[in-house]
Design a protein around this motif. Sequence first.
Motif, PDB file in Angstrom:
ATOM      1  N   GLU A  57       0.814  -1.224   0.000  1.00  0.00           N
ATOM      2  CA  GLU A  57       0.000   0.000   0.000  1.00  0.00           C
ATOM      3  C   GLU A  57       0.842   1.267   0.000  1.00  0.00           C
ATOM      4  N   GLY A  58       2.128   1.146   0.326  1.00  0.00           N
ATOM      5  CA  GLY A  58       3.001   2.329   0.355  1.00  0.00           C
ATOM      6  C   GLY A  58       3.748   2.405   1.670  1.00  0.00           C
ATOM      7  N   GLU A  59       4.331   3.579   1.932  1.00  0.00           N
ATOM      8  CA  GLU A  59       5.081   3.758   3.176  1.00  0.00           C
ATOM      9  C   GLU A  59       4.122   3.713   4.363  1.00  0.00           C
ATOM     10  N   SER A  60       4.588   3.157   5.463  1.00  0.00           N
ATOM     11  CA  SER A  60       3.779   3.127   6.683  1.00  0.00           C
ATOM     12  C   SER A  60       3.571   4.558   7.166  1.00  0.00           C
ATOM     13  N   LYS A  61       2.345   4.865   7.604  1.00  0.00           N
ATOM     14  CA  LYS A  61       2.052   6.236   8.060  1.00  0.00           C
ATOM     15  C   LYS A  61       2.883   6.608   9.282  1.00  0.00           C
ATOM     16  N   LYS A  62       3.125   5.623  10.157  1.00  0.00           N
ATOM     17  CA  LYS A  62       3.841   5.924  11.406  1.00  0.00           C
ATOM     18  C   LYS A  62       5.358   5.884  11.234  1.00  0.00           C
ATOM     19  N   ASN A  63       5.824   5.114  10.245  1.00  0.00           N
ATOM     20  CA  ASN A  63       7.272   4.958  10.078  1.00  0.00           C
ATOM     21  C   ASN A  63       7.621   4.878   8.598  1.00  0.00           C
ATOM     22  N   LYS A  64       8.153   5.980   8.066  1.00  0.00           N
ATOM     23  CA  LYS A  64       8.452   6.068   6.623  1.00  0.00           C
ATOM     24  C   LYS A  64       9.565   5.102   6.192  1.00  0.00           C
ATOM     25  N   GLU A  65      10.268   4.524   7.180  1.00  0.00           N
ATOM     26  CA  GLU A  65      11.385   3.617   6.860  1.00  0.00           C
ATOM     27  C   GLU A  65      10.887   2.274   6.328  1.00  0.00           C
ATOM     28  N   VAL A  66       9.616   1.953   6.621  1.00  0.00           N
ATOM     29  CA  VAL A  66       9.116   0.634   6.197  1.00  0.00           C
ATOM     30  C   VAL A  66       7.865   0.775   5.335  1.00  0.00           C
ATOM     31  N   LEU A  67       7.600  -0.268   4.561  1.00  0.00           N
ATOM     32  CA  LEU A  67       6.401  -0.307   3.734  1.00  0.00           C
ATOM     33  C   LEU A  67       5.283  -1.018   4.493  1.00  0.00           C
ATOM     34  N   SER A  68       4.060  -0.677   4.117  1.00  0.00           N
ATOM     35  CA  SER A  68       2.894  -1.318   4.707  1.00  0.00           C
ATOM     36  C   SER A  68       2.101  -1.996   3.595  1.00  0.00           C
ATOM     37  N   LEU A  97       7.732  -0.418  -4.957  1.00  0.00           N
ATOM     38  CA  LEU A  97       6.903  -1.630  -4.877  1.00  0.00           C
ATOM     39  C   LEU A  97       5.413  -1.305  -4.652  1.00  0.00           C
ATOM     40  N   GLU A  98       5.126  -0.033  -4.320  1.00  0.00           N
ATOM     41  CA  GLU A  98       3.732   0.363  -4.050  1.00  0.00           C
ATOM     42  C   GLU A  98       2.809  -0.034  -5.210  1.00  0.00           C
ATOM     43  N   GLY A  99       1.660  -0.651  -4.843  1.00  0.00           N
ATOM     44  CA  GLY A  99       0.694  -1.033  -5.879  1.00  0.00           C
ATOM     45  C   GLY A  99       1.004  -2.358  -6.552  1.00  0.00           C
ATOM     46  N   THR A 100       1.993  -3.108  -6.002  1.00  0.00           N
ATOM     47  CA  THR A 100       2.303  -4.434  -6.570  1.00  0.00           C
ATOM     48  C   THR A 100       2.089  -5.506  -5.498  1.00  0.00           C
ATOM     49  N   PHE A 101       2.060  -6.745  -5.933  1.00  0.00           N
ATOM     50  CA  PHE A 101       1.977  -7.865  -4.992  1.00  0.00           C
ATOM     51  C   PHE A 101       3.379  -8.413  -4.746  1.00  0.00           C
ATOM     52  N   VAL A 102       3.728  -8.630  -3.476  1.00  0.00           N
ATOM     53  CA  VAL A 102       5.018  -9.250  -3.155  1.00  0.00           C
ATOM     54  C   VAL A 102       4.778 -10.369  -2.134  1.00  0.00           C
ATOM     55  N   ASN A 103       5.733 -11.286  -2.032  1.00  0.00           N
ATOM     56  CA  ASN A 103       5.650 -12.337  -1.016  1.00  0.00           C
ATOM     57  C   ASN A 103       6.413 -11.890   0.228  1.00  0.00           C
ATOM     58  N   VAL A 104       5.753 -11.966   1.366  1.00  0.00           N
ATOM     59  CA  VAL A 104       6.373 -11.524   2.616  1.00  0.00           C
ATOM     60  C   VAL A 104       6.336 -12.661   3.630  1.00  0.00           C
ATOM     61  N   LYS A 105       7.494 -12.952   4.190  1.00  0.00           N
ATOM     62  CA  LYS A 105       7.553 -13.950   5.265  1.00  0.00           C
ATOM     63  C   LYS A 105       7.375 -13.221   6.593  1.00  0.00           C
ATOM     64  N   VAL A 106       6.409 -13.684   7.383  1.00  0.00           N
ATOM     65  CA  VAL A 106       6.106 -13.033   8.669  1.00  0.00           C
ATOM     66  C   VAL A 106       7.028 -13.591   9.752  1.00  0.00           C
ATOM     67  N   ASN A 107       7.752 -12.686  10.419  1.00  0.00           N
ATOM     68  CA  ASN A 107       8.705 -13.105  11.457  1.00  0.00           C
ATOM     69  C   ASN A 107       8.221 -12.805  12.871  1.00  0.00           C
ATOM     70  N   ASP A 108       7.285 -11.837  12.975  1.00  0.00           N
ATOM     71  CA  ASP A 108       6.870 -11.402  14.313  1.00  0.00           C
ATOM     72  C   ASP A 108       5.480 -10.786  14.220  1.00  0.00           C
ATOM     73  N   CYS A 109       4.817 -10.601  15.375  1.00  0.00           N
ATOM     74  CA  CYS A 109       3.491  -9.991  15.339  1.00  0.00           C
ATOM     75  C   CYS A 109       3.195  -9.247  16.628  1.00  0.00           C
TER      76      CYS A 109
END
Length: 436
Positions: A385-396, A413-425
């Motif tokens: 979706e683009g840069e995270s609103k709270k932290n511009k260093e990461v994408l959301s 990468l905004e507006g594309t589909f990527v594969n993300v491995k989830v490491n934490d929550c």
Amino acid sequence: MKKASIITYGCQMNTNESAKIKKMFQNMGYEITDNIEESDITFLNTCTVREGAATQIYGKLGELKHIKENKGMIIGVTGCFAQEQGAELIKKFPQIDIVMGNQNIGRIPQAVDDIEHGVDKHLVFTDYEDELPPRLDADFDSKKTASISISYGCNNFCTFCIVPYVRGRERSVPMSEILYDVRQYVTKGYKEIILLGQNVNSYGKEFKNGDNFAKLLDEICKVEGDFIVRFVSPHPRDFTDEVIDVIAKNEKIARSLHLPLQSGSSKILKAMNRGYTKEQYIALANKIKERIPGVALTADIIVGFPGETEEDFQDTLDVVRQIQFENSFMFMYSIRRGTRAATMEAQIDEAVKKDRLQRLIDVQTICSLEESKTYVGKTFRVLVEGESKKNKEVLSGRTSTNKVVLFKGDKSLEGTFVNVKVNDCKTWTLYGEVVE
């Protein structure tokens, strides 16, 4: 160049209608601005679902009155509040030039032209209840997400809801028009298509040709292109096996289903006129989970509905624990004049409602964290979706189950589909890294 602004209150249906109004203004030669001070025309797209909606709108109309007195401006009001109030609005606020009901927004260009040329001092259009609004192009703020109204109005008459009274009876948009819009938006590069309706499941009920919601979803999935389909809001009573099967077999349909519960008590559900019991809802939710592996369910829940006892409230908590909703939209019941529930006996005390809401939130928060933990260690396809609103260093981005994921990556990468491995929550958010 003349400038126009649109201020939107309320639901996704209003956001969709504002996108259409924006496109109309652009076609009329207006530049769209967020600054109402410099606008030559401002439209308020209003909501009336909650009792307090008027206060916000009246405040904004006061602000616009000063601008109009200083530099001149055309003021228009549309949406559910306009539909409900009609000509009364102009009596209260003579600064308004145009009052336009939900069904009539296609007439905005003509109305603006008439006001500009002094043909009329005020215009009120709140009729055409039974006709479908004309098909209109839309200009969305998002470059990734487009929405399409597949039906208008509602036939359900839940006792707490004003919508059927302001948006009229249910009318479905012909399938060919919806498919035309899907193709157009996918060609333009939109990656997420959201289908809107007060009750999407009853789409096509009035058609004689057999077109229904299951068939519509199936046809949309045949459209070429890389995109994901979401829809709001379905009604549990009309959720057919056919729809479940179509979702299960089509990867393009999001694995996130919003299934409004409202209450877990069969007694309260009956008082709400919801058309299902606690047991029927649980059976449906379990069937959906069984037939669509990996699906995430969300719900709307109201606490403190007239006549709700502690036992009724415990039924609601029981359903939340059993179903393990990924998330819920939780509200205290508030009186909405014009609905049956507003005149019911045994209205609940504010303090009791607040206490129940907090306890519900506490239970839902535990469920949400448990659900989030199930993602860790797995890889998901994510729409960036683009840069995270709270932290511009990461994408959301969001998974098919509509879960927010934060990860390092380039803004391109905004507006594309990527594969993300989830490491934490955390409770509501996942953290991961892009993998090939």
